[in-house]
Design an enzyme around this catalytic site. Sequence first.
Site, short mmCIF file in Angstrom:
data_model
loop_
_atom_site.label_atom_id
_atom_site.label_comp_id
_atom_site.label_asym_id
_atom_site.label_seq_id
_atom_site.Cartn_x
_atom_site.Cartn_y
_atom_site.Cartn_z
N LYS A 14 26.88 14.23 -38.45
CA LYS A 14 28.34 14.19 -38.25
C LYS A 14 28.68 13.51 -36.92
O LYS A 14 29.50 12.60 -36.89
CB LYS A 14 28.92 15.62 -38.26
CG LYS A 14 28.69 16.38 -39.55
CD LYS A 14 29.36 17.74 -39.54
CE LYS A 14 28.75 18.73 -38.58
NZ LYS A 14 27.41 19.23 -38.96
N ARG A 89 34.92 24.62 -40.78
CA ARG A 89 33.61 25.13 -41.20
C ARG A 89 33.75 26.37 -42.07
O ARG A 89 32.75 26.90 -42.52
CB ARG A 89 32.80 25.50 -39.95
CG ARG A 89 31.78 24.44 -39.54
CD ARG A 89 31.10 24.91 -38.27
NE ARG A 89 29.82 24.33 -38.04
CZ ARG A 89 29.58 23.27 -37.26
NH1 ARG A 89 30.57 22.64 -36.69
NH2 ARG A 89 28.35 22.84 -37.07
N ARG A 128 15.80 16.47 -31.94
CA ARG A 128 16.88 16.44 -30.95
C ARG A 128 16.63 17.50 -29.88
O ARG A 128 16.92 17.29 -28.71
CB ARG A 128 18.23 16.70 -31.65
CG ARG A 128 19.40 16.63 -30.67
CD ARG A 128 20.75 16.70 -31.33
NE ARG A 128 21.02 18.02 -31.87
CZ ARG A 128 22.08 18.33 -32.60
NH1 ARG A 128 22.96 17.39 -32.90
NH2 ARG A 128 22.27 19.55 -33.05
N ARG A 134 19.78 21.67 -25.82
CA ARG A 134 20.69 22.60 -26.49
C ARG A 134 19.97 23.88 -26.87
O ARG A 134 18.91 23.84 -27.48
CB ARG A 134 21.30 21.93 -27.73
CG ARG A 134 22.54 21.13 -27.40
CD ARG A 134 23.09 20.41 -28.59
NE ARG A 134 23.41 21.25 -29.74
CZ ARG A 134 24.14 20.86 -30.76
NH1 ARG A 134 24.65 19.64 -30.77
NH2 ARG A 134 24.36 21.67 -31.77
N ARG A 145 21.34 28.81 -38.52
CA ARG A 145 22.48 27.88 -38.68
C ARG A 145 22.53 27.36 -40.12
O ARG A 145 23.61 27.22 -40.70
CB ARG A 145 22.34 26.70 -37.71
CG ARG A 145 22.67 27.09 -36.29
CD ARG A 145 22.09 26.12 -35.29
NE ARG A 145 22.73 24.83 -35.31
CZ ARG A 145 22.22 23.76 -34.71
NH1 ARG A 145 21.07 23.82 -34.08
NH2 ARG A 145 22.88 22.62 -34.75
P1 B4P Z 1 24.06 14.93 -35.24
O1 B4P Z 1 24.90 13.79 -35.65
O2 B4P Z 1 24.05 15.25 -33.78
O3 B4P Z 1 24.34 16.28 -36.01
P2 B4P Z 1 25.64 17.13 -36.27
O4 B4P Z 1 25.77 17.16 -37.76
O5 B4P Z 1 26.82 16.61 -35.50
O6 B4P Z 1 25.20 18.53 -35.61
P3 B4P Z 1 25.62 20.08 -35.50
O7 B4P Z 1 26.18 20.58 -36.79
O8 B4P Z 1 24.39 20.70 -34.98
O9 B4P Z 1 26.61 20.28 -34.33
P4 B4P Z 1 27.98 20.94 -33.88
O10 B4P Z 1 28.07 20.48 -32.50
O11 B4P Z 1 29.09 20.61 -34.82
O12 B4P Z 1 22.58 14.60 -35.74
C1 B4P Z 1 21.48 15.42 -35.44
C2 B4P Z 1 20.27 14.59 -35.04
O13 B4P Z 1 19.88 13.74 -36.12
C3 B4P Z 1 20.54 13.67 -33.86
O14 B4P Z 1 19.46 13.78 -32.97
C4 B4P Z 1 20.62 12.27 -34.46
O15 B4P Z 1 20.13 11.29 -33.59
C5 B4P Z 1 19.74 12.40 -35.69
N1 B4P Z 1 20.19 11.55 -36.80
C6 B4P Z 1 21.49 11.36 -37.20
N2 B4P Z 1 21.53 10.52 -38.27
C7 B4P Z 1 20.23 10.21 -38.58
C8 B4P Z 1 19.61 9.39 -39.59
N3 B4P Z 1 20.32 8.72 -40.53
N4 B4P Z 1 18.26 9.32 -39.61
C9 B4P Z 1 17.51 9.96 -38.68
N5 B4P Z 1 18.03 10.74 -37.70
C10 B4P Z 1 19.37 10.85 -37.63
O16 B4P Z 1 27.83 22.56 -33.91
C11 B4P Z 1 27.08 23.35 -32.99
C12 B4P Z 1 27.46 24.86 -33.06
O17 B4P Z 1 28.81 25.08 -32.52
C13 B4P Z 1 27.53 25.50 -34.46
O18 B4P Z 1 26.25 25.95 -34.91
C14 B4P Z 1 28.54 26.68 -34.24
O19 B4P Z 1 27.92 27.81 -33.67
C15 B4P Z 1 29.54 26.13 -33.23
N6 B4P Z 1 30.72 25.55 -33.90
C16 B4P Z 1 31.06 24.22 -33.90
N7 B4P Z 1 32.19 24.02 -34.62
C17 B4P Z 1 32.56 25.25 -35.10
C18 B4P Z 1 33.63 25.69 -35.95
N8 B4P Z 1 34.52 24.82 -36.46
N9 B4P Z 1 33.71 27.00 -36.26
C19 B4P Z 1 32.83 27.89 -35.76
N10 B4P Z 1 31.79 27.55 -34.97
C20 B4P Z 1 31.65 26.23 -34.63
#
Ligand code: B4P
Length: 190
Positions: A14, A89, A128, A134, A145
């Site tokens: 994302k 979410r 990551r 983190r 998660r």
């Molecule tokens: P990212 O792009 O960083 O992953 P994400 O989906 O954004 O992550 P996440 O769900 O953990 O984060 P959030 O901050 O929202 O990709 C992950 C890795 O993969 C990276 O290292 C990237 O380089 C690699 N990658 C990406 N694309 C790739 C590809 N095509 N091929 C290979 N590698 C690839 O959430 C964190 C926490 O905050 C949650 O667990 C929750 O506790 C809280 N939170 C956030 N929003 C909330 C909400 N709305 N309600 C309640 N709690 C919330």
Amino acid sequence: MLNVVIFGAPGSGKGTQSELIIKEYGLDHISTGDVLRSEMKNETELGKIAKDFIEKGQLVPDELIVNMLAKVLDSKKDSKGVIFDGFPRTIPQAEALKKMLNERGTDVSVMLNLQVDEDELIKRLLERGKVSGRSDDNLETIKSRLDVYHKQTAPLADFYVKEGKHVAIKGMGSIEDIFGYIKEAINAVK
Ligand code: B4P
């Protein structure tokens, strides 16, 4: 306004794809994860509460997230569109977002649901974790998660299917290829 919800399991890309969408379409970015991490870093009241949930791999309570989001949204009043990254979410968050946008005379344009296999998600997040510092990128927290995602977040896809806004996106493969599928979906509603 072009309002895009980017949706998927933890590690589905994302944040990664949001950066490309922002560059291409000039949208404002609201990442609830980034806002929460900044609150934690600054040791605010919200940050202290959020830390306990995030370190256990749980979701931060809806009420706190919705209030936080309303404030951020008000700071983007003159925006030509917003990408919502990691929000909503839960069903109550989706309902709250709809209400907030409708009150501002707009709505979600499209919801992009990134589809990635579980093994690949774990691999990406562990990778990551080696550099992110983190506290939630370790195997035990990643597993909870993913469990929370399946129970509380995945059912949200149906909400957007019913709204006619849901588009499934293949989230495996190169970042550029995935962005290509995303552009097709956004260009179809823009
Ligand atoms: P990212 O792009 O960083 O992953 P994400 O989906 O954004 O992550 P996440 O769900 O953990 O984060 P959030 O901050 O929202 O990709 C992950 C890795 O993969 C990276 O290292 C990237 O380089 C690699 N990658 C990406 N694309 C790739 C590809 N095509 N091929 C290979 N590698 C690839 O959430 C964190 C926490 O905050 C949650 O667990 C929750 O506790 C809280 N939170 C956030 N929003 C909330 C909400 N709305 N309600 C309640 N709690 C919330």
